[in-house]
Structure formats: C-alpha cells, structure tokens
Write an enzyme that holds these catalytic residues in place. Structure first.
Site, PDB file in Angstrom:
ATOM      1  N   GLU A  25      -0.937   3.083   0.669  1.00  0.00           N
ATOM      2  CA  GLU A  25      -1.369   4.469   0.563  1.00  0.00           C
ATOM      3  C   GLU A  25      -2.304   4.593  -0.626  1.00  0.00           C
ATOM      4  O   GLU A  25      -2.030   4.067  -1.703  1.00  0.00           O
ATOM      5  CB  GLU A  25      -0.183   5.429   0.347  1.00  0.00           C
ATOM      6  CG  GLU A  25       0.788   5.528   1.489  1.00  0.00           C
ATOM      7  CD  GLU A  25       1.909   6.534   1.219  1.00  0.00           C
ATOM      8  OE1 GLU A  25       1.692   7.433   0.366  1.00  0.00           O
ATOM      9  OE2 GLU A  25       2.973   6.417   1.834  1.00  0.00           O
TER      10      GLU A  25
ATOM     11  N   GLU B 198       8.230   3.557  -1.679  1.00  0.00           N
ATOM     12  CA  GLU B 198       8.312   4.132  -3.029  1.00  0.00           C
ATOM     13  C   GLU B 198       9.750   4.177  -3.539  1.00  0.00           C
ATOM     14  O   GLU B 198      10.159   5.104  -4.241  1.00  0.00           O
ATOM     15  CB  GLU B 198       7.656   5.523  -3.055  1.00  0.00           C
ATOM     16  CG  GLU B 198       6.191   5.471  -2.638  1.00  0.00           C
ATOM     17  CD  GLU B 198       5.517   6.827  -2.582  1.00  0.00           C
ATOM     18  OE1 GLU B 198       6.035   7.801  -3.183  1.00  0.00           O
ATOM     19  OE2 GLU B 198       4.464   6.932  -1.930  1.00  0.00           O
TER      20      GLU B 198
END
Length: 440
Positions: free
Chosen positions: A364, A258
């Site tokens: 995810e 991220e």
C-alpha cells in the site's frame, strides 16, 4: 526504536528466493504456481543485479466506490472498478495488478450478499449495500480472464447487471475480453462477533480488545465463542475465494496487515502478543488451505512501515516461510518529498525485508513509484509489485496533506520501461502466457 537493517550474509552471491510454490503448498494450482514463479523471478533478477521490472498495482475499495458519495475525486457514487479504470483514463493503460477488499462491509448488520449465487447462498441475499461483494468477485475473475465475461452468467455481455436490492444498473469495466493482469484480495475484517460489518468495527479501539485484555486470546483458542465467530467470518471469505478457485483464478491474499502497529492503535489484530498473532495467521491458513481446500492462494504478509512511534519492528510478527509467500510493506511513513531514514525513498523498507527471502512488494502507498520528486525510485529499489491505495491515485487524501499524485506522475510511472502494466494489448504484459502456460 532505531531503524533495523538487513543483517549481513557471509555466503557468496545473492540470497535468492524460492521459486516453487509447492515448497509451501504441495497442492498449489498450476496458475498459482505460475503467478508465484513470476514474482519470484522478478525478485531474483533484482537480487542478481539484472534488469527487472515492477508490476504496477491499484487497490480499489468497491464498497466506497458503490455507496459512498464522498469518496474519491468527485462527489457522487461510482461504478465498480472506478479506480481500476482511472489509470487508463489518465494514461491509456491498465494496472498489472488489482487488489480488492471483501471486507469490511458498508455499515450493515451481519455478513450478507447482494444476489444469491451458487457460492454465496449460505448468506442473506438481496441486502442493501452488499452487492459490491459480487462485483469484487466478478471483477477479479475478469481481470484474470478478461472483461466482459458473458459465460460467467453473472452479468450480461454488455458488462452490466441489475443490483437486486435497489434495481441500480451496475457496469463493470471492459478491459478487452482477454487476460489483463493479476488479482489479489485484502480482508479488512470487522472483529469476530461484530453485529455490524463496517470499517469502525475493524479498529482496535472499537473492538472488545480495547477493554478486555483476554479477548484476543479467546479468538485464537478453539472451542470458545470468540473462535467460532472468527470461523464464521473466515467462512464468508472462503466461500468467495472458493468460487475463484473453481474458475482457476489465483489470488494474492493479504490478511491481517499492519499487525505491527503500536498497541492500542490500528486494527483489532494489531499490537497483540506475537505468539497469539502467529496463531491467528496459522489457524486462518489452516482453515483456508486445509479445511476449505483453497490451493489458489499466494499469501502476502505486509507490516506497517516500522518508523518507530506508530509502526514497530515487524520481525516478531512474521509467521514463517511455511505460511508466507510474499512480504511487503504498507508505507505511509514517508513521502517522495520527505523520505524516511536518510536514504532513497522506500529504501529502508526494501532493505529491511530482504532477510525474509521472499518477493518484496509495496502493498500500500498513497504515491506512484515514479514522480517528480523521485524519478529513479525503481532503480534503487526494484520492488516486484507496487500498489497504489484506492482514491489516492487522483485524490489528495485529507489525512495525507504532504502531496498527491499528479497526472504527470501517473503517466511517468505507467510509461516507464521499468514498470509492467496490464491489459492484453500492451507490450510488457504477457498475461495470456501466465494464465495458460504449463508449469513443470
């Protein structure tokens, strides 16, 4: 920011991905090569329009399972691997991939371990709330080779051991005693130099980067105190990955995820100058692969879903094919009921990652891929691997009010012929072959 799509390719036929891990690491272990070849084969089947399957994965947060009574679908601490077993509790089947986390720790000072072993004696031992680290290593070895594993010497044939700091009896799950799936690690690394190792210290707003614009540059500059602190953290990671390398266990390693989160948000490594982020990734790669000789690693790069206000265009943060084997997305921007981008659920991310010519995964997600809202997800977007985040398998996360997985959703996913599951006895799990077969 608008949605960006895969640029057109004038070459005839599909743009296939490389299938040999030695193109990136000439010393890659045979097991790591087999794992990567399996992922690349699934990706290339999808690109050719051939029937393909998706490995269903589960992430577990052992520090929360072990020590956080508020975590998950009931109040009370849990045995390690609770959410690895949960899929079997619901469906009778295990996930094909298990991702664990060596960081961030559970709010304790400094890096430490629960029990001194050959690979972790450099770190303080018998420390409260650190026994989960050995559990993570044991569970990874056991998913790859089968649990229980009495020959590890790390726990009894029953699959239990006693935690040093508390005397608590800890039980690891039994998955049949034979190879059951693939394993990976993430590393929610507290900021280098953090005196406490916990999740708050992973966040940008709680790190020196929030107040000192030059701090990150010093982290990636050799010889600075900040850089030495980074190497200290990486040594903790490498010692544990090194044990797995010594036992022949390949690991999908997913660091610094991220990274394309908007500046000032997310983790301490997110939203930084892309060139500095490249340096962080490359020096981490060089430390693990070249300095520590870890050739059992398959490197996974997973940006946040680039929906605009929170996740930005990830392309400037791609370290390059010399350092990345698999590309993915952490998708929290849309739900099965409310897909982002106007197309099929997750399709904007699937198409956007196509240009990298690497196996594509959902690294995810709160949701299983096949559910009442989206029963055909994997027909439109045949991801190589799809990992459900921790407690989201059964628990309606308070920060994600837009729905949760039902038992029917989980059963639909694990029962689909488009999904590969785990466990030695299942029809679609050739784990013994992946573990032992020769690679030419």
């Amino acid at each position: 920011m608008g949605i960006w799509a895969w640029p057109g390719d004038s070459a005839p036929g599909p743009r296939l991905v490389p299938t040999e891990l030695r193109d990136r690491d000439p010393e890659a272990t045979p097991a790591a090569r087999r794992v990567y070849a399996t992922l690349a084969g699934l990706e290339n089947d999808a690109r050719r329009g051939r029937p393909s399957r998706t490995l269903i994965g589960q992430h577990v947060e052992l520090q929360n399972e072990r020590y956080n009574a508020e975590y998950g679908d009931y109040r009370g601490t849990k045995q390690p691997g609770y959410y690895y077993r949960k899929a079997r509790d619901i469906t009778g089947k295990l996930p094909a991939f298990l991702e664990l986390d060596l960081g961030p720790g559970y709010g304790q000072p400094g890096w430490a371990v629960g029990e001194a072993r050959s690979y972790n004696r450099a770190w303080p031992s018998c420390r409260r709330a650190w026994g989960y680290v050995e559990d993570a290593v044991d569970l990874a070895a056991g998913v790859w080779a089968g649990l229980p594993r009495a020959d590890d010497g790390s726990y009894r044939p029953s699959g239990t051991h006693r935690e040093c700091a508390t005397g608590t009896e800890v039980s690891l799950p039994d998955n049949g005693g034979r190879p059951a799936g693939l394993v990976g690690f993430s590393f929610h690394q507290p900021y280098p130099g953090s005196p406490v190792k916990g999740f708050p210290q992973t966040r940008h707003r709680d790190s020196p980067a929030a107040k000192d614009p030059g701090w990150f540059g010093r982290v990636v500059t050799e010889g600075t105190p900040e850089h030495l602190a980074l190497l200290h953290d990486l040594a903790f990671l490498a010692d544990h990955l090194g044990y797995l390398a010594g036992r022949g266990v390949p690991v999908l390693l997913r660091p610094y995820h991220e990274m394309n989160t908007a500046p000032g948000h997310g983790f301490w490594w997110a939203g930084q100058d892309p060139a500095a982020f490249h340096r962080l990734w490359q020096l981490t790669y060089d430390y693990l692969v070249h300095r520590r000789g870890l050739h059992n690693l398959v490197f996974v790069w997973s940006p946040n879903s680039w929906n605009g206000p929170y996740g930005r265009d990830p392309r400037p943060y791609y370290p390059g094919g010399r350092y990345v084997d698999v590309v993915g997305v952490d998708d929290y921007s849309d739900t099965p009921a409310e897909p982002f981008g106007g197309g099929a659920w997750t399709e904007v991310w699937y198409r956007g990652l196509e240009e990298y010519r690497r196996p594509r995964i959902v690294a995810e997600s709160f949701h299983v891929p096949l559910n009442a809202h989206q029963p055909r997800t994997l027909s439109r977007t045949p991801w190589v691997l799809w990992t459900v985040w921790g407690q989201a398998l059964t628990y309606d996360n308070v920060s994600e009010p837009r729905g949760k997985n039902t038992a029917a959703d989980v059963k639909r996913t694990y029962g689909s012929p488009k999904v590969t599951i785990g466990g030695h006895a299942a029809e679609r799990t050739p784990w013994a072959e992946i573990t032992t077969q020769d690679v030419t």
